[in-house]
Design an enzyme around this catalytic site. Structure first.
Site, PDB file in Angstrom:
ATOM      1  CB  ALA A 163      -0.916   0.000   1.205  1.00  0.00           C
ATOM      2  CB  CYS A 189      -7.112   5.838  -9.252  1.00  0.00           C
ATOM      3  SG  CYS A 189      -5.406   5.666  -9.805  1.00  0.00           S
ATOM      4  CE  LYS A 208      -1.078  -2.488 -14.099  1.00  0.00           C
ATOM      5  NZ  LYS A 208       0.161  -2.070 -13.460  1.00  0.00           N
ATOM      6  CB  ILE A 243      -4.180  -8.417 -13.204  1.00  0.00           C
ATOM      7  CG1 ILE A 243      -3.097  -9.247 -12.509  1.00  0.00           C
ATOM      8  CG2 ILE A 243      -5.066  -9.302 -14.048  1.00  0.00           C
ATOM      9  CD1 ILE A 243      -3.604 -10.268 -11.500  1.00  0.00           C
ATOM     10  CG  ASN A 244      -3.018  -2.195 -10.852  1.00  0.00           C
ATOM     11  OD1 ASN A 244      -2.253  -2.415  -9.936  1.00  0.00           O
ATOM     12  ND2 ASN A 244      -3.123  -1.019 -11.435  1.00  0.00           N
ATOM     13  N   GLY A 286       3.246 -10.447  -7.256  1.00  0.00           N
ATOM     14  CA  GLY A 286       4.211 -11.529  -7.199  1.00  0.00           C
ATOM     15  C   GLY A 286       3.639 -12.842  -7.714  1.00  0.00           C
ATOM     16  N   GLY A 333       3.241 -11.394 -11.487  1.00  0.00           N
ATOM     17  CA  GLY A 333       4.025 -12.533 -11.023  1.00  0.00           C
ATOM     18  C   GLY A 333       5.022 -13.094 -12.000  1.00  0.00           C
ATOM     19  CB  THR A 392       6.675  -8.307  -7.381  1.00  0.00           C
ATOM     20  OG1 THR A 392       5.476  -7.523  -7.226  1.00  0.00           O
ATOM     21  CG2 THR A 392       7.154  -8.737  -6.023  1.00  0.00           C
TER      22      THR A 392
HETATM   23  C1  LIG Z   1       5.202  -1.492  -4.933  1.00  0.00           C
HETATM   24  C2  LIG Z   1       4.281  -1.507  -6.110  1.00  0.00           C
HETATM   25  C3  LIG Z   1       3.898  -0.303  -6.684  1.00  0.00           C
HETATM   26  C4  LIG Z   1       3.042  -0.288  -7.785  1.00  0.00           C
HETATM   27  N1  LIG Z   1       2.689   0.897  -8.336  1.00  0.00           N
HETATM   28  C5  LIG Z   1       1.867   0.902  -9.422  1.00  0.00           C
HETATM   29  C6  LIG Z   1       1.522   2.123 -10.062  1.00  0.00           C
HETATM   30  O1  LIG Z   1       1.990   3.202  -9.690  1.00  0.00           O
HETATM   31  N2  LIG Z   1       0.667   2.072 -11.113  1.00  0.00           N
HETATM   32  C7  LIG Z   1       0.146   0.892 -11.584  1.00  0.00           C
HETATM   33  O2  LIG Z   1      -0.603   0.903 -12.553  1.00  0.00           O
HETATM   34  N3  LIG Z   1       0.493  -0.279 -11.012  1.00  0.00           N
HETATM   35  C8  LIG Z   1       1.328  -0.302  -9.952  1.00  0.00           C
HETATM   36  N4  LIG Z   1       1.679  -1.501  -9.378  1.00  0.00           N
HETATM   37  C9  LIG Z   1       1.162  -2.745  -9.958  1.00  0.00           C
HETATM   38  C10 LIG Z   1       2.184  -3.385 -10.885  1.00  0.00           C
HETATM   39  O3  LIG Z   1       2.448  -2.545 -11.982  1.00  0.00           O
HETATM   40  C11 LIG Z   1       1.682  -4.742 -11.403  1.00  0.00           C
HETATM   41  O4  LIG Z   1       0.501  -4.554 -12.134  1.00  0.00           O
HETATM   42  C12 LIG Z   1       1.400  -5.727 -10.316  1.00  0.00           C
HETATM   43  O5  LIG Z   1       2.299  -5.573  -9.233  1.00  0.00           O
HETATM   44  C13 LIG Z   1       1.473  -7.170 -10.790  1.00  0.00           C
HETATM   45  O6  LIG Z   1       2.717  -7.478 -11.341  1.00  0.00           O
HETATM   46  P1  LIG Z   1       3.938  -8.133 -10.514  1.00  0.00           P
HETATM   47  O7  LIG Z   1       3.394  -9.338  -9.826  1.00  0.00           O
HETATM   48  O8  LIG Z   1       4.965  -8.441 -11.559  1.00  0.00           O
HETATM   49  O9  LIG Z   1       4.391  -7.091  -9.553  1.00  0.00           O
HETATM   50  C14 LIG Z   1       2.553  -1.509  -8.296  1.00  0.00           C
HETATM   51  C15 LIG Z   1       2.950  -2.715  -7.718  1.00  0.00           C
HETATM   52  C16 LIG Z   1       3.810  -2.731  -6.645  1.00  0.00           C
HETATM   53  C17 LIG Z   1       4.200  -4.046  -6.061  1.00  0.00           C
END
Ligand SMILES: Cc1cc2nc3c(=O)[nH]c(=O)nc-3n(C[C@H](O)[C@H](O)[C@H](O)COP(=O)(O)O)c2cc1C
Ligand SMILES: Cc1cc2nc3c(=O)[nH]c(=O)nc-3n(C[C@H](O)[C@H](O)[C@H](O)COP(=O)(O)OP(=O)(O)OC[C@H]3O[C@@H](n4cnc5c(N)ncnc54)[C@H](O)[C@@H]3O)c2cc1C
Ligand SMILES: Cc1cc2nc3c(=O)[nH]c(=O)nc-3n(C[C@H](O)[C@H](O)[C@H](O)COP(=O)(O)OP(=O)(O)OC[C@H]3O[C@@H](n4cnc5c(N)ncnc54)[C@H](O)[C@@H]3O)c2cc1C
Ligand SMILES: Cc1cc2nc3c(=O)[nH]c(=O)nc-3n(C[C@H](O)[C@H](O)[C@H](O)COP(=O)(O)O)c2cc1C
Ligand code: FES
Ligand code: FES
Lengths: 326, 278, 326, 278
Positions: free
Chosen positions: A76, A136, A173, A199-200, A225, A253, A275
């Protein structure tokens, strides 16, 4: 290079915009780009996605901002950043000077705010695409997240699309916390989204059993992740199935070349790494290399031939459409 | 990895890492992946560099306190296992130009980071005095070495099992007076750093603190390790402990507001300080 | 026993039905009960939940029915079972003879089918509660899953509630794949659900990067295990927050006593153990023991005092309502 | 865990497990947790029992072929590590009352499970002949021991690197004729079991097969390991390889329909066989 000595054409397209390869950084997970420069040249990736840029500077959420969960991370962070003016002044030029393909993510609390952000970005040099972070809270709808409502999402996308020049793709997104991701995806495409990113983070929560209080200061947070990859692959699969012509950026992930290939086989034409960068600053370039090797080992010479391939019945072959006898 | 051994309540690891050893300056930390291939632990763990030595092209020592699954995994490593390290990371301790009197204050395993600093200070002909504290005797790290390296070494434990009963901030004023300290370096838990900083302010002596905030990436991209710090322009910003820190000037850190977004921080909710933009 | 030598009162209530303790088996994860008998006495648990019983016998889905994901399991088993008649004939009596508290889960394709199942169960000896598995496709709504629609869920619940005797609680089991779990939960409570169980498996998918085809024969499947725990805790938290008087069975990734405590602190008054049983046949009894020790170590002498405790502001203490000065 | 060693393409583990050793009968398997505490691998791995010995109160041997992260983890174990085992599990091989002629057919590491069976059969004065096959010489398990224990041992490899070039089902008719076989026991990949069963049917000899299906729990609660098997009543049911198997009468297994729900199976979609209820 593949066993038969041919190299793999890794290029991919977000509509008409070509990326040298499909591996990109995920929004909010690669800082301003500068932080990764000591580890590798960001220009080697298909593109860099910025954190979500907001109008005003934002301090973000209080700490603790993160906690680990099994094969996942809850965060968060709260879209901290210096605001669009500083971004345009100091962050985007740094990326543009280095010819780093840049997908600018934007986040707002109302349609008007997203539109204002898009207006500031329109014409800024070095914007490869605009990604609309729909996760958002909509201040005009009692904080209900845009991404949870197809109509609200479409309205944001349509408005951004109007303002952004035609040659710059607008990517919507999406969040997985919806009853039917396909409905939201279709609404966004209808609203003018050139591509979809998913996905977000799904919303999760963790409680510290020692303090007996929520582990995050913000109580709940976004899960990311490897734990969420099955959800992401499912969303990509469903949306590709319903809207096969809309380019999809697969996110969620991805940690290895195999994970990237999984997204691509499900229907993604690009793959964002988030991540995994926290665990391995070189993750994105490693994944790119592994992906290329996996494609080569499977005798796939063009990345494009792998996109959505798991949808084809087995034995239907890898022939290009133009070579098909139909 | 070269060796692993227990030191009181801690585990000490020595790792061959020439690249890190070479670029190390006191105050630096590294991040280490934990859990092995396919690990369910998706974030790295931050570890202060305790010592670097030239053996085998360059080794690095760490001191580990087991506090959860990641540090437990590290404590379980055996000689010859390999570790995935990234570093050195962070901003090192700024060093005085002149041979001044330095008091090095360490809490728990935070002491570990002070000995590399002491080395450099001594080479610059500074006077070095130690104040080390912990909850109990077995958690005071490096007492022997502090006695050897420092002009004096004052020890405190909360249970009185070693040295003086109490906390380092309790004995610090006396030490400052005795040694006519010019600067304080401190590393340890936040509460201790707050106390040490308060003493520094009281005596009008600069304090350099190395803070510890929960970190996911250690390289400045995840934005999870922030704390409120007052900038040169007087504006409070939420800055990253890993990239802008871990070393800060103590009086700039708003210790009382850690875990919050102070209302007057740049970009705080409510937008009260939006006027600070650009 | 706690440090001060007092033992912990582990009893809990699903409305007026008392369970000796809050640890139960999750639907579909503990077979007929007989399979676990060689490992421990099922009677030691708060209750045993059956797999979802259907009207007709069902062979289930083709294999492969499962694949591992990071800290998770994807399954598409497809509610195999012998049908309600064989269940009443051979499975329920075995449980009843051993006085094993039994929550009978039912699954159907239409309101009529759920109702028919409930009618067969009404009056059967040994039914402690009926759990309505709403994660079944509604054949009257083009296969849309009941749990994704508050109104459809409420209709099923209301109909089952009418048929089941008043002294047998009806539990609605919800899926997390919805835009707003609170809306669905409230609809079910409105429809007459005495308690809620969450979460059922979110929909996920995995692709075998060697065969380049979906890893499951059924293409997509349900995700379970520790990976989903943050989603489950979040759902329990949100629903407890909105409907503090409705008893909640927390399900999803519970593997240790700490995980169970996390669910309880979030608002669950009982905790179901599913996938963990595959990894450790003794998981449920181990979790019960660990949970009791954790409560004791925190000076909590009644499980009931821990339910929802993470919602209380820190320092608000653990006094019972009746002791409060209000 | 006692010892770990490589045997050709395989890893052999010996584990002290008196409870399992004591109750073991040939054909049993165990399940093992992989990955250690907090493992991201949520299911257990099934392993056939290769051997049991009375040492240390009872030891159990396993033979492991690395095929993914779980078996890779097992292969990485060192002596004195502990393993979390559940077993013995499954239905053992039915044994003949009379001293009949038995052909034991093994494919790849599937051979491992046959030696405990051979022991018991020999003690019952059965004649035992082995037919062992694999893709290549290093993947044929137990050839030496088969030669020692069996009246004959016929080896096949697909690449001809050991014994006859081909598959076990190719040579089986000859062996059956030579030894006047009364019963066949087989363990190995599904394709092999299908081939062996076909030969058994052709020669009208009973075949007992130990099948291998992907398993999540090994104890009958997850319902993931099912295959279509014809019951005594002629009805095909999707039965669990772990609880009703892994040993089945070969001619009862609908090998061609594995990976499907045959339309005439009890409870198949469409409900064609709903009449079979109760
Ligand atoms: C610490 C953190 C900050 C993130 N900030 C944003 C952001 O500013 N805008 C956004 O669209 N997604 C944001 N995300 C989501 C990532 O872009 C991504 O969609 C999500 O983490 C899934 O991918 P991952 O498992 O490879 O992290 C954030 C994720 C993490 C973990
Ligand atoms: C600059 C710096 C230097 C450090 N030096 C040392 C050292 O030399 N020796 C030592 O034993 N410990 C040191 N720590 C603390 C160490 O990083 C944590 O104890 C460790 O990360 C906890 O991991 P865990 O898996 O055991 O616990 P968990 O609590 O399960 O960790 C879960 C998550 O929280 C993060 N986390 C939790 N506590 C901390 C913390 N105090 N600091 C940073 N991240 C945390 C972890 O990175 C992980 O992402 C240092 C921390 C920082 C920031
Ligand atoms: C009764 C029985 C006896 C067996 N005996 C042996 C033995 O003696 N030696 C040996 O090397 N292997 C044996 N196997 C196969 C062994 O269980 C699998 O190779 C192993 O589970 C694969 O795990 P993994 O993590 O390496 O691969 P992965 O493919 O990553 O496994 C993922 C998941 O699928 C399951 N799975 C995948 N393949 C199989 C399979 N073939 N059988 C069962 N589950 C599978 C795993 O349990 C796990 O849940 C046996 C299988 C069965 C059913
Ligand atoms: C193999 C398997 C079968 C399941 N069958 C059922 C079922 O029949 N009815 C039901 O309501 N839930 C079923 N579930 C869901 C579980 O009851 C539980 O809600 C979910 O798996 C999350 O808990 P867990 O992570 O502890 O497994 C099943 C889950 C698994 C893994
Ligand atoms: S730990 Fe990631 S920004 Fe500091
Ligand atoms: S492996 Fe779970 S039922 Fe057979």
């Amino acid at each position: 290079m593949s066993p038969d000595g041919r190299s793999v054409d890794m290029s991919t397209y977000i509509t008409h915009v070509e990326l040298a390869n499909p591996v990109i950084t995920a929004a909010g997970c690669a800082g301003t780009g500068r932080e990764l420069a000591p580890f590798f040249d960001l220009g080697r990736l298909g593109a860099h996605t910025t954190r979500s840029i907001t109008m005003a500077p934002r301090a973000g959420r209080p700490t603790p901002r993160m906690t680990e969960t099994p094969s996942g991370l809850l965060n968060a962070v709260g879209l901290p950043g210096p605001g669009i003016e500083v971004f345009l002044d100091r962050e985007l030029p740094w990326l543009a000077q280095r010819s780093i393909r840049t997908i600018v993510s934007i986040g707002g609390g109302s349609v008007a705010e997203y539109t204002a952000l898009a207006r500031r970005l329109a014409g800024a040099p070095g914007v490869t695409a605009v990604e609309v972070n729909l996760a958002c809270p909509n201040i005009e709808d009692r904080g209900r997240v845009f991404a949870r409502d197809g109509a609200a999402s479409a309205e944001v996308v349509a408005s951004v699309r109007t303002v952004i020049p035609d040659d710059v793709p607008v990517v919507a997104k999406l969040s997985p916390d919806v009853t039917d991701i396909v409905t939201v995806a279709a609404a966004c495409a209808q609203g003018g989204a050139d591509a979809l990113s998913m996905i977000n983070n799904p919303l999760g929560m963790s409680i510290d059993t020692d303090t007996m209080r929520p582990a995050l200061a913000a109580v709940s947070g976004g899960l990311s992740g490897p734990a969420v990859r099955p959800l992401a692959v499912r969303c990509v699969w469903q949306v590709y199935n319903a809207l096969p012509l809309v380019p999809i950026i697969g996110v969620g992930g991805v940690t290895t070349g195999r994970d990237a290939l999984e997204m691509i086989l499900a229907g993604a034409c690009a793959v964002a790494v988030g991540t995994a960068l926290f665990h391995d600053p070189l993750a994105a370039v490693r994944i790119l290399k592994e992906l290329e090797e996996l494609l080569a080992a499977r005798g796939i010479h063009r990345l494009a031939d792998a996109v959505g391939r798991a949808h084809r019945p087995p034995g239907s072959g890898s022939r290009h459409l133009e070579e098909s006898s139909l | 990895m070269l060796t692993t051994r227990r030191v009181d309540a801690y585990h000490a690891l020595t790792v061959v890492a020439p690249g890190i050893a070479e670029r190390y300056r006191p105050g630096h930390f590294v991040s280490v992946a934990v859990g092995g291939p396919g690990t369910p632990m998706v974030t790295r763990r931050a570890l202060a560099v305790h010592d670097v030595k030239p053996d085998y092209g360059g080794t690095v020592d760490f001191v580990i306190a087991v506090s959860g699954p990641g540090t437990a995994w590290l404590a379980d490593r055996r000689a010859r296992d390999t570790l995935d390290l990234v570093g050195p990371l962070g901003r090192a301790f700024p060093l005085p130009r002149d041979p001044v009197n330095c008091v090095l204050v360490g809490g728990e395993y935070g002491s570990a980071t002070l000995f590399g600093l002491a080395d450099v200070l001594l080479r610059r002909h500074c006077r070095v005095d130690f104040v080390l504290g912990a909850a109990s005797a077995d958690r005071v790290f490096g007492a022997l070495r502090a006695r050897r390296m420092g002009e004096t070494a004052t020890l405190t434990t909360e249970d009185g099992s070693l040295g003086l009963r109490g906390r380092v901030a309790d004995v610090l004023p006396g030490v400052i007076a005795d040694v006519r300290a010019d600067v304080i370096y401190a590393c340890g838990p936040m509460g201790m750093l707050r106390g040490v900083t308060a003493v520094g302010i009281e005596f009008d002596i600069p304090v350099q603190v190395a803070v510890e905030e929960a970190m996911a990436c250690g390289i400045g991209v995840c934005m999870t390790c922030v704390l409120p710090v007052i900038g040169d322009d007087g504006v409070t910003r939420m800055v990253r402990a890993c990239a802008e820190g871990p070393v800060f000037r103590g009086e700039r850190v708003r210790f009382d507001d850690i875990g919050t977004i102070p209302f007057d921080a740049l970009g705080a909710p409510g937008g009260g300080s939006a006027r600070n933009v650009t």
